[in-house]
Design an enzyme around this catalytic site. Structure first.
Site, short mmCIF file in Angstrom:
data_model
loop_
_atom_site.label_atom_id
_atom_site.label_comp_id
_atom_site.label_asym_id
_atom_site.label_seq_id
_atom_site.Cartn_x
_atom_site.Cartn_y
_atom_site.Cartn_z
N ASP A 144 68.58 5.19 59.61
CA ASP A 144 67.75 5.31 58.84
C ASP A 144 66.37 5.03 59.80
OD1 ASP A 144 69.09 3.82 57.30
OD2 ASP A 144 69.46 1.96 57.94
N TYR A 161 77.05 2.89 69.16
CA TYR A 161 75.41 1.81 68.78
C TYR A 161 75.00 1.28 69.88
CZ TYR A 161 74.77 4.10 64.17
OH TYR A 161 75.05 5.42 62.94
#
Lengths: 252, 252
Positions: B51, B114
């Site tokens: 994103d 992540y």
């Protein structure tokens, strides 16, 4: 009474601390924020100039927050957050304390400490862009030992003319260096120096000289001669602004 | 043969990784740099979307550097530095290796990891702006213990619909989380999660939920129910993009 603010800033976006009309400077951002927070133009005075791109971890400045009616419009403990709301996100007020009217953030300084960060390695780190000098070579291509030997010679009271940017108009070029230290952690070489004051570009020229020592261009034992020569051309290049941090200023 | 590049980037300036015409994206920068380095349009394929504002520490992509004459114009060991000269300074190629033609940087992924970084404290740190979620409150206002209890429930094979951004069109919402861990160092709370894949905004919704647990809005023991509800409205808010880092992708 005035308010002493300690601030931290990333210098990348600014033409230094000092006000230069409408150019983006840290002082301009502080003036604007103070006006928003206190409701009128405040007298904002910094502890030091810093060059374009130089950072600060503990920069000090004073703000006179007393309005025409002799009133203080914002309580002390609300000032850091109020200022931070009004400041760009690369400048942050860390704390605020009262100081007497005769305190001057620049003239009352008895010692300043700078840090210079060098990142070794052939591949640059995007997260440290503008925040370290990227050496562009591996750490084993430098003699850290020789750099450590060399930096000891800066300690003490010396005429640092050889480590002052040419064109500077300062007359008294004698300064006392209190501490000088090189530490290495992973691939970051950190140089820390404190003195009663610094000549223009002094830390950056010292770092450039130490790198020349690390690369073998200058011998550690040549440092006393270079210092006493007072000859700028004998010292190393001025290291980039982006590795330099004003770390602390000390007051009585 | 194709070349696999591992890169690191600060996502702040980009509308994510994925190409969106001439909008500033990481892929656009890579396409342009590859064209400069290899002299022709290369086929650049990434391992994942990210994103807008999300960072990467170890993002992988492939480049097909073979020109029309079936020649490779740049030797492998020169590629990282050559690409870095052509790339903006917030993107860095860390290393390059050969991979077979049937290797796909996205479909060959078996695990992704992540990291999400939260900075506790009332005063923001300008040096971490855009690189952490600033919590705006002190760490002692959160129950780290409850957050640690809660995150254990994510481990394993679950339908993570409750942790997927609404409007996502993915049909198979079952994912296997391999590791989930919260560590605290000074005032940085770091959440690390690895899985065989992630739904859209999954990590950020998980982090938002864990923060609700830390603040006492959700109990750790409610997590199994929230997961099995498959109801997005029962999970927490989507945490800001700026704290998220694609840390590693794993291949066989």
């Amino acid at each position: 009474m005035k308010i002493l603010l300690k601030i931290s800033y990333v210098g990348t976006a600014y033409c230094g601390y000092q006000l230069q009309g409408e150019k983006p400077t840290v002082a301009l951002m502080l003036n604007r924020a103070a006006k928003k927070v206190f409701g009128f133009e405040c007298n904002v005075t910094g502890c030091s100039r810093t060059d374009s791109g130089v950072h600060a971890l503990g920069y000090c400045l004073t703000v006179d927050p007393v309005d025409e009616k002799n009133e203080i419009t914002v309580p002390l403990d609300k000032i850091p957050l109020a200022m931070n709301t009004a400041l760009p996100r690369d400048i942050s007020v860390l704390c605020a304390t009262w100081v007497p009217d005769d305190f001057h953030p620049r003239y009352s300084v008895i010692k300043k400490e700078y840090i210079y960060r060098i990142r070794a390695g052939e591949i640059r780190d995007p997260f440290l862009d503008g925040r370290v000098m990227e050496l562009g070579r591996n750490i084993d291509t430098l003699s850290i030992e020789n750099m450590k030997k060399a930096q000891e010679h800066f300690i003490g009271r010396h005429d640092f003319s050889a480590f002052m940017a040419s064109g500077s108009s300062v007359k008294d070029t004698v300064r006392t260096v209190y501490d000088s230290e090189i530490t290495v952690k992973d691939n970051i070489i950190e140089y820390r120096i404190s003195a009663d004051g610094f000549l223009y570009n002094m830390v950056r020229i010292i770092v450039g000289t130490l790198l020349d020592v690390g690369k073998g261009k200058i011998k550690p034992e040549d440092l006393p001669d270079i210092i006493s020569s007072k000859d700028r051309s004998r010292a190393g290049q001025t290291a980039k602004a982006e590795g330099l941090y004003l770390n602390r200023v000390f007051y009585n």
